[in-house]
Every structure is written in structure tokens, then in C-alpha cells.
Design a protein around this motif. Structure first.
Motif, PDB file in Angstrom:
ATOM      1  N   LYS A   1      36.005  67.462  56.435  1.00 17.16           N
ATOM      2  CA  LYS A   1      35.693  67.789  57.829  1.00 17.16           C
ATOM      3  C   LYS A   1      36.865  67.435  58.738  1.00 17.16           C
ATOM      4  CE  LYS A   1      32.414  66.825  61.569  1.00 17.16           C
ATOM      5  NZ  LYS A   1      33.494  66.534  62.548  1.00 17.16           N
ATOM      6  N   ARG A   2      37.485  66.293  58.472  1.00 21.52           N
ATOM      7  CA  ARG A   2      38.628  65.876  59.275  1.00 21.52           C
ATOM      8  C   ARG A   2      39.769  66.875  59.146  1.00 21.52           C
ATOM      9  NH1 ARG A   2      40.576  60.017  57.816  1.00 21.52           N
ATOM     10  NH2 ARG A   2      38.301  59.770  58.014  1.00 21.52           N
TER      11      ARG A   2
ATOM     12  N   ASP B   1      38.870  70.058  61.105  1.00 24.50           N
ATOM     13  CA  ASP B   1      39.002  69.843  62.546  1.00 24.50           C
ATOM     14  C   ASP B   1      40.464  69.918  62.973  1.00 24.50           C
ATOM     15  OD1 ASP B   1      36.290  69.547  62.815  1.00 24.50           O
ATOM     16  OD2 ASP B   1      36.324  67.350  62.804  1.00 24.50           O
ATOM     17  N   LYS B   2      41.348  69.372  62.128  1.00 26.26           N
ATOM     18  CA  LYS B   2      42.775  69.408  62.451  1.00 26.26           C
ATOM     19  C   LYS B   2      43.301  70.838  62.398  1.00 26.26           C
ATOM     20  CE  LYS B   2      46.911  67.672  63.102  1.00 26.26           C
ATOM     21  NZ  LYS B   2      47.308  67.025  64.371  1.00 26.26           N
TER      22      LYS B   2
ATOM     23  N   ARG C   1      41.573  73.557  62.878  1.00 21.70           N
ATOM     24  CA  ARG C   1      41.028  74.254  64.054  1.00 21.70           C
ATOM     25  C   ARG C   1      41.880  73.981  65.289  1.00 21.70           C
ATOM     26  NH1 ARG C   1      35.916  72.446  61.903  1.00 21.70           N
ATOM     27  NH2 ARG C   1      34.713  74.226  61.104  1.00 21.70           N
TER      28      ARG C   1
ATOM     29  N   LYS D   1      44.046  77.068  67.090  1.00 23.40           N
ATOM     30  CA  LYS D   1      43.248  77.482  68.243  1.00 23.40           C
ATOM     31  C   LYS D   1      43.916  78.667  68.931  1.00 23.40           C
ATOM     32  CE  LYS D   1      40.693  75.384  72.058  1.00 23.40           C
ATOM     33  NZ  LYS D   1      40.500  74.142  72.856  1.00 23.40           N
TER      34      LYS D   1
END
Length: 469
Positions: free
Chosen positions: A339-340, A343-344, A346, A350
Motif C-alpha cells: 500500500k505504501r 501511494d508513492k 500515485r 498524479k
């Protein structure tokens, strides 16, 4: 006498500083008079009476300067950068050297930096000035060979020749020997709670040079600059300086020796410690007794909410989850680690960041290479394939967004080999980037150039390059 680090061939710029770093034939000043740390009688201390001369020697300082420049890092409270350090030393090194030899050198306060933690909260870092980092690095190079051989073989963090992967392999071995339960210890804000008196007591048992002890005490008590005001530090060793990891290992070596005395199987990486036992009941007894030891003798606080006795498959150790599968102990990428990572990615990909595709790919390449290089030992190709597919789609979304106008999108699709009718139809209808990126035709059209820029065909291919070694 402690042996000096090998420096190899020096850069010409370092050689120019040689005359500053050591003056041949100069008499060494006596330590400054004043309060002296209490020391226990230990014959090994007689071998460390003149460590400061080793610290300020030309070879040691040249190598310390080389390491500080390689590690880079941001400026401290004085604003001086690593690039400015050589010029500063040409003027100020004779004074700094004299103060170190006399025992009167006083470090500057550290600059406070807050780093967000993945599980919430912040990690407090203390960034020393580059001059103090140089002195700390020089200290580390002399003290590390003195202490490291005495550390437990079950300690893996911040030690030469040791790694997180070795700690995980050792944990798997303990599980394979029948220790199916783990005591997962979590020390609450360890680096911020180190007791100075206890740490200095351990240092005084081995170090006979009072100038070294006084200098380390001053580093611990240098304080933190907050909003223009220096706040005193009565406990803790700030993360951010080269010396902090060694000081942490020196303090926690007492825990290692206690666990060895009790016959426990354990792995410790800095303040992350797992003890492997054969039953839940034994684990609960161990957790209670070790907690008492840490809180009474070392004055450290155990986070009872995060510490637990459980099956290793339900806990995370250095980013991995360990469990038995098909008769052997295997490791998987922990859910939180995955998950970490996502998230990074993403954050990097972006679509409204307002950066070029080349810059985004450069950031993504640096992160994914490091992540795969660490987690490939999980031997889970399906996970890498799934993540690879997800990253590809995000890259296609980013590329689609970069084209902005529908006519530009249509022309780019045609240029990539998509039929004109399909290209103009998709672009004119105004499909969203995630929808477009998922269609087979768009996948083929939008993938090739982007993946070539990453330097490999896929994350899965990058994973296989490690797995085949």
C-alpha cells in the motif's frame, strides 16, 4: 590502538586539504580540565586513551570528508551546504582541530525536520551542520571498529556487512527450527527517548579518552533550533547525524546480551526487534519480562498498543510477512508495504502535477528500481505482474492527459499506429483517461514509448533480473 579506515586514492581536492588536516610534529594538547565522566575500571580502556588523535588524523579526516560529500544532505542551522565545506575547512580547520584536541569543541544545535510516517504521525529528524557531520563521521570511523566486533550476531541494523535481508533470512531460520510465534517489540519514539546518562555510562566502560566522552555528551545535549529558539535536549539522540545509529546500537546491545543470556532466538534491526518462541504462552511471558527490562534498566518505553505476541504471518518485519507454505518458511510483501508503494506511485504519477513526462518517468524510475531491488526476495512474481499492469495504466493516463486537446490526441494515436477512424472516434467522444488507457488498442498505442523511457519493458522484467541471480 584502533586501526584507521582505508582511504584508497584521494581526490585532488582532498589532497589540497591534507596540510590543514594534520601538522606533522605538532605536540598534542592536554585535555581541558573540568568535570570528568565517571568510568568503571576496565583494562580495555587503556587502549583508548588517545582516540582523539586518531579522530583528527589526516587520513581519517580526508575519508570523513569524502563520505560526507558523497552522502550530501541538507544544510544545518548555519545554512552551510556540503559543497561549501572544503572552503570553510581551509580557513577554520586549524581552530576546529585544536578545540577537538583540547576537549573544548562545542557542536551547534541541530535543525528540526519532520518526516510523515506511513502509519500516521511524524518522525523527528535532527540535521546537524555539515561541519558537525564531518566531526561525527570522523568519530564514527574510529569508534565503529572498536564496538562492532562486540555486538550480537543477531543485530543487523546500521552495521558493516549486515543488512535487512540478512535479518529476514535469520528470522526464517528461527521459524524453520520450530519457533512458530513471534514477540513483536515496538519501542515508542526510541531515538527521542534515549537516556543520556545510561548511554554515557556504557560508553565510559570502553572509551578511555575523556575528550571523546565530553564531545559525545555535547552532541547529545546540543539542543534543537525551533522557531529561532534553541531548545535543550535532556534525552534522545537525534536521527540525522552519522553517529546516531552507532549510539543506538551501543545502548540496545544491552538488550541483545540479555536476550542471549536467556537463550532467546531473536533478530534486531535498529529499534525493530522480533523474538521467536515456540508457544503463545511463552511469548506472553517473554513480552512481559523484556518490557520490564527495557523500561527499568534502559529507561525506554515499550508501545503496548503496537507490541504483540502473534503468528509471524499476521505481523510485519522489515516490510515482509513470513509464513510456512508447502513445508518451508517463505516471505511475502506485507500488505502495508504494498500500500505504501502504491501511494508513492500515485503521488509521482498524479495527472495534475504540472510536470513533464520525462521528469515524472525519472522520479518513477528511481523509486521503482529501489523498491524492486529490495522486495524481489519475496519471490512473488504475480504481485509484480499486477503492480506492473497497474503502473502501466497510470502511465497511459498521464500520457493521455498530457495531450490535452482532442485533435492532438487523435493525431498522436494515429502516429502510434491506431487506425484513423478509431483514433478520431475515441478522441472526439471525450473518453476519460482511465477508460481509454484500459482498451486494447490504446494499451498498445500508449505503452511502447513510455516503457522504453523507464529503461526496462516492465517491473516484472526488472524483478526477474534480480530473481535470476
Amino acid at each position: 590502538m584502533v586501526s584507521r579506515q582505508k582511504t584508497g586514492r584521494s581526490h585532488p581536492e582532498y589532497e589540497q586539504l591534507a596540510f590543514l588536516l594534520e601538522e606533522e610534529g605538532e605536540a598534542h594538547p592536554e585535555p581541558a580540565k573540568g568535570s570528568k565522566p565517571s568510568v568503571a575500571a576496565d583494562p580495555t580502556r587503556t587502549l583508548t586513551q588517545n582516540l582523539m588523535q586518531e579522530v583528527v588524523s589526516a587520513d581519517n579526516m580526508r575519508y570523513a570528508l569524502k563520505r560526507v560529500r558523497e552522502n550530501r544532505g541538507s544544510a544545518g542551522v548555519d545554512g552551510m551546504t556540503v559543497a561549501e565545506l572544503p572552503d570553510y575547512l581551509r580557513t577554520h580547520w586549524p581552530r576546529i582541530r585544536q578545540e577537538l584536541l583540547e576537549g573544548t569543541y562545542k557542536p551547534q544545535p541541530v535543525r528540526r525536520v519532520e518526516i510523515p510516517k506511513p502509519d500516521g504521525g511524524v518522525r523527528l529528524l535532527g540535521i546537524p551542520t555539515v561541519a558537525d557531520r564531518l566531526v561525527q563521521q570522523a568519530l564514527l570511523q574510529i569508534l565503529d571498529p572498536l564496538y562492532d566486533p562486540t555486538f550480537s550476531p543477531s543485530s543487523y541494523g546500521f552495521r558493516p556487512g549486515k543488512s535487512a535481508h540478512m535479518a529476514v533470512s535469520s528470522a526464517k531460520k528461527h521459524m524453520a527450527e520450530g519457533n512458530g510465534w513471534v514477540v513483536d517489540l515496538d519501542l515508542e519514539k526510541f531515538f527521542d527517548r534515549v537516556n543520556h546518562d545510561i548511554l554515557m555510562g556504557w560508553l565510559a566502560k570502553r572509551i578511555g579518552d575523556e575528550r571523546i566522552l565530553l564531545l559525545i555528551r555535547r552532541y547529545l545535549e546540543a539542543g534543537v533550533l525551533l522557531n529561532g529558539v534553541v531548545v535543550a535536549t535532556e534525552e534522545g539522540t537525534p536521527q540525522g547525524g552519522p553517529l546516531s545509529p552507532l549510539l543506538a546500537n551501543i545502548l540496545l546491545d544491552d538488550l541483545d546480551k540479555e536476550l542471549e543470556r536467556r537463550g532467546h532466538r531473536f533478530c534486531r534491526y535498529a529499534d525493530d526487534c522480533n523474538i521467536y518462541v515456540q508457544s503463545k504462552r511463552a511469548g506472553e511471558r517473554t513480552l512481559a519480562s523484556v518490557t520490564r527490562f527495557l523500561e527499568t534498566k534502559l529507561k525506554l518505553k515499550v508501545n503496548r498498543a503496537k507490541s504483540a505476541v502473534d503468528r509471524p504471518a499476521k505481523r510485519k518485519f522489515l516490510g515482509f510477512t513470513l509464513a510456512r507454505s508447502k513445508g518451508e518458511v517463505r516471505q511475502w510483501i506485507a500488505a502495508k508495504s504494498k500500500k505504501r508503494m502504491m501511494d508513492k506511485v500515485r503521488a509521482i504519477t498524479k495527472r495534475n502535477r504540472g510536470i513533464s513526462l520525462d521528469r515524472m518517468l525519472s522520479e518513477l524510475r528511481a523509486f521503482t528500481h529501489g523498491w524492486v531491488a529490495y522486495f524481489w526476495r519475496a519471490r512473488t512474481p504475480s504481485v509484480f505482474q499486477a503492480i506492473d499492469s497497474w503502473i502501466r495504466r497510470r502511465l497511459r493516463c498521464f500520457q493521455w492527459k498530457q495531450w490535452k486537446r482532442w485533435r492532438t490526441r487523435a493525431k498522436q494515436l494515429v502516429k502510434a499506429g491506431v487506425g484513423p477512424w478509431l483514433a478520431y472516434g475515441v478522441a472526439f467522444k471525450g473518453y476519460g483517461p482511465w477508460h481509454v488507457a484500459g482498451t486494447p488498442a490504446m494499451t498498445k498505442a500508449l505503452s511502447n514509448a513510455t516503457l522504453k523511457s523507464l529503461g526496462y519493458a516492465s517491473l516484472h522484467e526488472w524483478y526477474l533480473s534480480f530473481a535470476s541471480m
